[in-house]
Structures are given as structure tokens and as C-alpha cells.
Motif scaffolding. Structure first.
Motif, mmCIF file in Angstrom:
data_model
loop_
_atom_site.group_PDB
_atom_site.id
_atom_site.type_symbol
_atom_site.label_atom_id
_atom_site.label_comp_id
_atom_site.label_asym_id
_atom_site.label_seq_id
_atom_site.Cartn_x
_atom_site.Cartn_y
_atom_site.Cartn_z
ATOM 1 N N ASP A 111 0.831 -1.213 0.000
ATOM 2 C CA ASP A 111 0.000 0.000 0.000
ATOM 3 C C ASP A 111 0.861 1.256 0.000
ATOM 4 O OD1 ASP A 111 -2.412 -1.309 -0.085
ATOM 5 O OD2 ASP A 111 -2.679 -1.363 2.095
ATOM 6 N N GLY A 112 1.939 1.237 0.784
ATOM 7 C CA GLY A 112 2.849 2.375 0.787
ATOM 8 C C GLY A 112 3.525 2.564 -0.554
ATOM 9 N N LEU A 113 3.872 1.454 -1.214
ATOM 10 C CA LEU A 113 4.466 1.539 -2.551
ATOM 11 C C LEU A 113 3.499 2.173 -3.542
ATOM 12 C CD1 LEU A 113 6.452 0.784 -4.849
ATOM 13 C CD2 LEU A 113 5.353 -1.459 -4.901
ATOM 14 N N LEU A 114 2.246 1.737 -3.519
ATOM 15 C CA LEU A 114 1.251 2.297 -4.445
ATOM 16 C C LEU A 114 1.045 3.784 -4.179
ATOM 17 C CD1 LEU A 114 -1.423 -0.567 -4.462
ATOM 18 C CD2 LEU A 114 0.475 -0.182 -6.046
ATOM 19 N N LEU A 115 1.011 4.152 -2.921
ATOM 20 C CA LEU A 115 0.844 5.567 -2.570
ATOM 21 C C LEU A 115 2.044 6.388 -3.040
ATOM 22 C CD1 LEU A 115 -0.811 7.754 -1.153
ATOM 23 C CD2 LEU A 115 0.330 7.122 0.991
ATOM 24 N N ALA A 116 3.251 5.865 -2.813
ATOM 25 C CA ALA A 116 4.456 6.576 -3.256
ATOM 26 C C ALA A 116 4.475 6.713 -4.778
ATOM 27 C CB ALA A 116 5.702 5.846 -2.777
ATOM 28 N N THR A 117 4.033 5.681 -5.479
ATOM 29 C CA THR A 117 3.991 5.741 -6.943
ATOM 30 C C THR A 117 3.003 6.797 -7.413
ATOM 31 O OG1 THR A 117 4.540 3.385 -7.074
ATOM 32 C CG2 THR A 117 3.555 4.380 -9.022
ATOM 33 N N ALA A 272 12.140 10.193 -4.695
ATOM 34 C CA ALA A 272 13.170 9.384 -5.361
ATOM 35 C C ALA A 272 12.617 8.741 -6.623
ATOM 36 C CB ALA A 272 13.689 8.316 -4.405
ATOM 37 N N PHE A 273 11.391 8.224 -6.562
ATOM 38 C CA PHE A 273 10.755 7.656 -7.759
ATOM 39 C C PHE A 273 10.665 8.691 -8.870
ATOM 40 C CE2 PHE A 273 8.038 4.375 -5.206
ATOM 41 C CZ PHE A 273 9.184 3.631 -4.972
ATOM 42 N N ALA A 274 10.221 9.910 -8.506
ATOM 43 C CA ALA A 274 10.042 10.961 -9.511
ATOM 44 C C ALA A 274 11.367 11.371 -10.136
ATOM 45 C CB ALA A 274 9.357 12.176 -8.877
ATOM 46 N N LEU A 275 12.391 11.532 -9.302
ATOM 47 C CA LEU A 275 13.707 11.930 -9.821
ATOM 48 C C LEU A 275 14.265 10.865 -10.758
ATOM 49 C CD1 LEU A 275 16.213 13.756 -9.839
ATOM 50 C CD2 LEU A 275 17.011 12.555 -7.788
ATOM 51 N N LEU A 276 14.246 9.620 -10.310
ATOM 52 C CA LEU A 276 14.780 8.542 -11.135
ATOM 53 C C LEU A 276 13.931 8.345 -12.386
ATOM 54 C CD1 LEU A 276 16.806 6.325 -11.598
ATOM 55 C CD2 LEU A 276 15.464 4.840 -10.093
ATOM 56 N N GLY A 277 12.612 8.453 -12.241
ATOM 57 C CA GLY A 277 11.734 8.303 -13.403
ATOM 58 C C GLY A 277 11.968 9.378 -14.447
ATOM 59 N N ALA A 278 12.166 10.611 -13.998
ATOM 60 C CA ALA A 278 12.434 11.699 -14.939
ATOM 61 C C ALA A 278 13.737 11.464 -15.688
ATOM 62 C CB ALA A 278 12.484 13.029 -14.187
ATOM 63 N N ILE A 279 14.779 11.078 -14.957
ATOM 64 C CA ILE A 279 16.082 10.849 -15.593
ATOM 65 C C ILE A 279 16.009 9.692 -16.581
ATOM 66 C CG2 ILE A 279 18.467 10.153 -15.160
ATOM 67 C CD1 ILE A 279 18.216 11.563 -12.437
ATOM 68 N N ILE A 318 3.368 -0.939 -10.291
ATOM 69 C CA ILE A 318 4.497 -0.285 -9.642
ATOM 70 C C ILE A 318 4.950 0.889 -10.510
ATOM 71 C CG2 ILE A 318 5.183 -2.373 -8.432
ATOM 72 C CD1 ILE A 318 7.308 -2.867 -10.538
ATOM 73 N N CYS A 319 6.141 1.402 -10.246
ATOM 74 C CA CYS A 319 6.619 2.609 -10.930
ATOM 75 C C CYS A 319 6.761 2.381 -12.432
ATOM 76 C CB CYS A 319 7.967 3.028 -10.364
ATOM 77 S SG CYS A 319 7.925 3.361 -8.613
ATOM 78 N N VAL A 320 6.412 3.419 -13.185
ATOM 79 C CA VAL A 320 6.499 3.398 -14.647
ATOM 80 C C VAL A 320 7.566 4.387 -15.086
ATOM 81 C CG1 VAL A 320 5.249 3.764 -16.812
ATOM 82 C CG2 VAL A 320 4.040 2.903 -14.811
ATOM 83 N N THR A 321 8.313 4.017 -16.087
ATOM 84 C CA THR A 321 9.228 4.964 -16.725
ATOM 85 C C THR A 321 9.471 4.517 -18.153
ATOM 86 O OG1 THR A 321 11.356 6.119 -16.488
ATOM 87 C CG2 THR A 321 11.357 3.768 -16.093
ATOM 88 N N GLY A 322 10.084 5.384 -18.939
ATOM 89 C CA GLY A 322 10.499 4.986 -20.271
ATOM 90 C C GLY A 322 11.654 4.010 -20.163
ATOM 91 N N THR A 323 11.609 2.941 -20.927
ATOM 92 C CA THR A 323 12.614 1.884 -20.827
ATOM 93 C C THR A 323 13.450 1.856 -22.097
ATOM 94 O OG1 THR A 323 10.995 0.298 -21.672
ATOM 95 C CG2 THR A 323 11.204 0.488 -19.295
ATOM 96 N N ILE A 324 14.759 1.935 -21.915
ATOM 97 C CA ILE A 324 15.659 2.068 -23.059
ATOM 98 C C ILE A 324 15.619 0.819 -23.940
ATOM 99 C CG2 ILE A 324 18.076 2.324 -23.739
ATOM 100 C CD1 ILE A 324 18.496 4.041 -21.261
ATOM 101 N N ALA A 325 15.686 -0.369 -23.325
ATOM 102 C CA ALA A 325 15.745 -1.599 -24.117
ATOM 103 C C ALA A 325 14.480 -1.782 -24.947
ATOM 104 C CB ALA A 325 15.960 -2.794 -23.200
#
Length: 569
Positions: A111-117, A272-279, A318-325
């Protein structure tokens, strides 16, 4: 009917719309036909085949059940492609998030993970709307290389348990330093069958990539591993043994259960999710641009990433981001536009509807082998070698980032690496400044210490015995202000005129401008006429704001005009 928007605001509104118009709209406006749909369908199916085992493997490595990885790829992947600012970006769960997600689950539960996401999605939307995505590109290259290598080491370490089929007495620790002794203590429980399946998986993926690069090596390897375990009745733990059956449909959307205390507790994880996701997402978009010659809209992409993370959290992902591969696979498969990424999500949904029960037979050792292969390929070995050979400063930035990511924290690694990279850049910029003077009485050691190997100032520029001329070359900012100020303070009081040539100064900050203003005031008190020549309009405005203006200083368009101004009195 006339527009209600004021005429002066219309260009701004049009520019805003252009910045945040999804690439899907752009492609549809260009004219989207059957040929484009056919190309996107083939590319979408190709990417889905790659994403299917990878999404489940990343979810398991992140400490959640495998279907959450599929939910992420379906919901998040669809929204990233539909709303994003990159024509070829494919979104989904990424290996870079494994450590962050696993740590968040351990601290706060699912639940905490979903909220953080969800909160990270709001952060990403805000970053995009504030147009801060443009500044992500300023992260130094050694930081991204060191960060990626550190993530690869962490991913590989997280798979050691399943790679060797180790039986641990308790829960596996998250930090690497704590993890390794626990794994070593369980070395006697190594399962040869699990290790053989992992090696088989890696061999098939690597062999397919080398001999038949167009084939879906990851899916082939997972299927062969599952068949081998079933046919030979190997004692290897499978997805079904640990997690049970995979559901056939994503759940209905629902807000995560939360309280005000939990909201505050997960904010650092969300940041941290937002920073890493943006990068990660913008780095992936840049890779796609390099492969296709297109240009992505960074802030639009971040808004889409934010919406996708909110959507993923609502559906239990869980967290979504653009994936290079997956993005690179999409490009190589001949995608025409964002529809390919949307179809990739729909193909994954079709798999859940039709074949989800088969996922229970996938060996965990095979998924661990797949992630080990991914981790190996994440390490940019050629880039590391080039950085180490080229610059000791950049090598230091890379090494510090890598060590902090592996042994401390991902966000700390990025921030410290960025700070070191910025200091290194400032040091290089400070050393690039040059102050060249035509002053016969200036000691050689002073001139050498400032000018270095640069050519001496043309003697003709300062031919008047009553005039001294200095020229500043390079970016003039706080890092170089002390050096330049020390030289300029040595004005010869016996000269009546002082010309400061700023034509080679592209930028000046307030610290440097204040140094020039101080020199101007000193010259005025000494009765010396001070002329600033060739300053570009932004430089001139900054100097004037800090006090370098009449009566202390006057301006001339060029050195020639400055001499003419002084000769005319």
C-alpha cells in the motif's frame, strides 16, 4: 467569432500547446493510414514479447508479485505512449527501480508503494508543467554511466538467490553489504538444477542475440526453461510455487489505502521515484531521438510519465518509466509512431486474458538469468574505459557515483555525483578564463599566471602611453572572479585611461559583475577614465545592475570606439 485570448497572449498559448501536445496527436495530424498501423502492430507485438517476461522478472526482483509488473506495463505503457512527448517511447517497469521499489515495500508495504507511486506521478506532472524537464539534460555523463553501472550491480546481486536456488532461513536483506554475508552463509544449499536453468537461459538469450537478432530471445529462453523443468521434473522453484496463479485481468482501479502519517512517511520514496523516473524516461527518449533523428518534447513526456504512474498505482502496478531496451526494440522493429507502444500494452493484456495460467510454470531461476543478462548489458564498459582514459576528474565522478549507488543510496549517488560534476565543470571554466593586457610594466610572472599559453595582446591595441587595455576572454563567473579581480586591481595609477575589452565574454554572473563594478569605482576615485568595450547586451545589463555605470564607467561598442571616445575627451 473572435478569440477571447488577448492578441499578445496568443503566441504564448500556442507555444504552451505545442510544448505539451502528445506525439500521438502530431502523428495523427500528419495522416495515419493502414501502412502505419501495420508497422506499429508488428513493432508492438515484438516489444510485447520482450516486455512479457521482463515485466514479471522486474516485479519479482522488486519484492512484489509478477502480475504487478504486467499491470504496470499494460496501464503505464499505454498511457506513456498515448500522452507522451516521444514518438517511440515505450513505458513500463524498469530495472533501475528494483532497489527503490524493494526498499519501499520493505518499509511501507505494498500500500505504501502504491501511494508513493501515485505521489511520484503528481511530482512528475508538476515537474513537466513547470518545464523543468529541460534541466534534466544537465546531469553529467559520468554520473549517468556510474549510476547505470551501480544499478546493474545491484540488480545482479538481487538475483543471486534465485540464480543458485539458495534456501535462506529468513528474509533476504536489501542492502548489498548485508546481503552478501547471508547469501554466503547459505552457499551449502546451492541447487545445481536452478543454476543449470539460469545458465541455459543466459546462453539462449546471448546466442539468439548473436545468431538470430530478430528472434525474441528472452521469450524463447523462458519457454525452453519452463519446458525443461516440466519434462525432466527438475526441483526448481517456479512462479506458481512462490506466487500462485497469475490473474487473467487487472483489478478495478482503486485509490491506495493511506493515512496522513503514511503520506508523510512515503514522501521521500515518492521524490526518489520521480527523480529517477524523470532521468530514466528522458534518457530513453534521447536514445530514441539518436536512433531516429526525431526530437522529443521533454516536458510533455514528463507529464505523460506522471499520468502513467498515477494510472499504474490505481490499478495496482508499480513505478512506470520509459525503458531504453524496449524503446530501442520498438525503433528497430520499424514502429511508425506512438500507436506501437499502445498496441504493445494491448498485446500484453491479451496475454493475460488468454495465457495467464501458463505463467505459473516459469522457473524463477530463468527469470533471474534473464535479469542477470540485462544487468550485464546495462554496464557501459566502453564508456567507462573512455572516461577513465580521458579525464581523472570525470573518472572520480563516475567512481563516487557508482560506489554511492551500490553501497549507500540511489538518490544520494545521483545528487553527490551531480554536485561533483558541477564542481569539476566550474573548476574547468574558472581555469579557462584569460586576462590579457598590454602593460609594459606588468611583471612576466603575473601575465603568465593569468594568460597561460595564450598569445599576447596585440600591442597596437594599447599604443597610447596614457591608456592601458585589458581583455577578458571566456565565461566570467564566481569561479574565476577572484583571479580576474586580483589582476584588475593592479591598475597603474599613472595611466589616465583604462579600457576593459569584454567582447570575448559570453556570460557574466553577479559575483563577476560586482568585481568589475569595484574596479570601476576604484578607477573613478583615482581619476582614471574607465571604458568597457564590446560588452554584449546581457553582459552590459548585468554590469550596470551591479554598479558599473556612469559616472564610474562608460560603454563603447568596440575597442576602436573606446579609443575614439577617450581621444575625444
Amino acid at each position: 467569432m473572435q478569440s477571447s485570448i488577448p492578441h499578445s497572449a496568443q503566441p504564448v498559448a500556442a507555444g504552451f500547446r505545442e510544448l505539451f501536445t502528445p506525439k500521438l496527436i502530431t502523428v495523427l495530424r500528419e495522416g495515419y493510414g493502414l501502412a502505419g498501423l501495420r508497422a506499429d502492430a508488428v513493432a508492438g507485438l515484438t516489444v510485447a514479447i520482450v516486455a512479457l517476461p521482463l515485466s514479471m522478472a522486474i516485479a519479482i526482483a522488486s519484492g512484489v508479485s509478477p502480475e504487478r509488473g504486467l499491470f504496470t506495463a499494460i496501464v503505464g505503457g499505454f498511457l506513456v505512449s498515448a500522452l507522451g512527448g516521444s514518438r517511440f517511447q515505450v513505458g513500463g517497469p524498469a530495472g533501475a527501480f528494483i532497489v527503490l521499489v524493494a526498499a519501499t515495500v520493505e518499509r511501507h508495504g505494498v500500500d505504501g508503494l502504491l501511494l508513493a507511486t501515485l505521489i511520484a506521478g503528481l511530482f512528475l506532472i508538476a515537474i513537466g508543467l513547470l518545464r523543468l524537464g529541460t534541466y534534466i539534460k544537465f546531469i553529467p555523463y559520468p554520473v549517468t554511466v556510474g549510476f547505470t553501472a551501480g544499478i546493474a550491480v545491484i540488480i545482479f546481486a538481487s538475483q543471486l538467490r534465485d540464480l543458485f536456488g539458495l534456501a535462506l532461513p529468513g528474509k533476504e536483506p536489501g542492502p548489498l553489504i548485508d546481503k552478501l554475508p547471508v547469501l554466503w552463509a547459505a552457499a551449502e544449499t546451492v541447487s545445481p538444477a536452478s543454476f543449470a536453468i539460469a545458465v541455459l537461459t543466459v546462453a539462449v538469450i546471448a546466442g539468439t542475440k548473436r545468431l538470430r537478432p530478430g528472434w525474441p530471445g528472452m521469450l524463447i529462453a523462458i519457454v525452453l526453461a519452463a519446458v525443461a523443468v516440466a519434462v525432466f521434473s527438475l526441483p526448481v522453484e517456479t512462479v506458481g510455487d512462490r506466487f500462485g496463479d497469475i490473474p487473467r485481468m487487472p483489478p478495478a482501479p482503486a485509490l491506495p489505502v493511506f493515512s496522513s502519517d503514511k503520506l508523510v512517511a512515503v514522501l521521500p520514496d515518492a521524490a526518489a521515484f520521480a527523480l529517477l523516473g524523470a532521468i530514466e524516461s528522458l534518457l530513453s527518449a534521447v536514445v530514441a531521438d539518436g536512433m531516429t533523428g526525431r526530437r522529443h518534447r521533454s516536458n510533455c513526456e514528463l507529464v505523460a510519465q506522471g499520468v502513467a504512474n498515477i494510472g499504474s498505482a490505481l490499478f495496482g502496478g508499480i513505478c512506470v518509466t520509459g525503458t531504453i531496451a524496449r524503446t530501442a526494440t520498438n525503433v528497430r522493429a520499424g514502429a511508425h509512431g506512438p500507436v506501437a507502444g499502445m498496441l504493445h500494452a494491448l498485446f500484453l493484456l491479451a496475454f493475460m486474458l488468454l495465457a495467464a495460467p501458463l505463467a505459473r510454470y516459469i522457473p524463477l531461476a530463468a527469470l533471474a538469468g534473464l535479469l542477470a543478462f540485462v544487468a550485464w548489458n546495462m554496464v557501459e564498459r566502453h564508456a567507462i574505459a573512455a572516461i577513465v582514459r580521458t579525464s581523472s576528474g570525470d573518472a572520480l565522478v563516475l567512481g563516487v557515483t557508482f560506489l554511492l549507488v551500490v553501497f549507500r543510496d540511489l538518490s544520494e549517488g545521483i545528487l553527490v555525483g551531480f554536485a561533483l560534476g558541477a564542481l569539476l565543470f566550474l573548476n574547468r571554466m574558472a581555469k579557462s578564463i584569460a586576462v590579457e593586457a598590454h602593460m609594459p610594466f606588468v611583471e612576466d610572472d603575473v601575465a603568465d599566471s593569468v594568460n597561460g599559453d595564450r598569445a599576447a595582446y596585440d600591442a597596437a591595441e594599447g599604443s597610447s602611453p596614457e591608456t592601458v587595455v585589458y581583455r577578458i576572454s571566456g565565461a566570467f563567473f564566481f569561479g574565476s572572479a577572484a583571479t580576474v579581480g586580483a589582476v584588475l586591481d593592479r591598475i597603474a595609477d599613472q595611466r589616465r585611461n583604462f579600457i576593459l575589452d569584454c567582447s570575448a565574454v559570453p556570460v557574466v554572473d553577479t559575483t563577476a559583475a560586482n568585481v568589475i563594478a569595484g574596479v570601476a569605482r576604484k578607477a573613478h576615485r583615482a581619476g582614471i577614465r574607465f571604458v568597457i568595450a564590446g560588452a554584449a547586451p546581457p553582459v552590459r545589463r548585468m554590469l550596470q545592475r551591479q554598479g558599473a555605470r556612469r559616472p564610474h564607467a562608460v560603454y563603447a561598442a568596440s575597442l576602436k570606439d573606446a579609443r575614439a571616445l577617450l581621444s575625444n575627451g
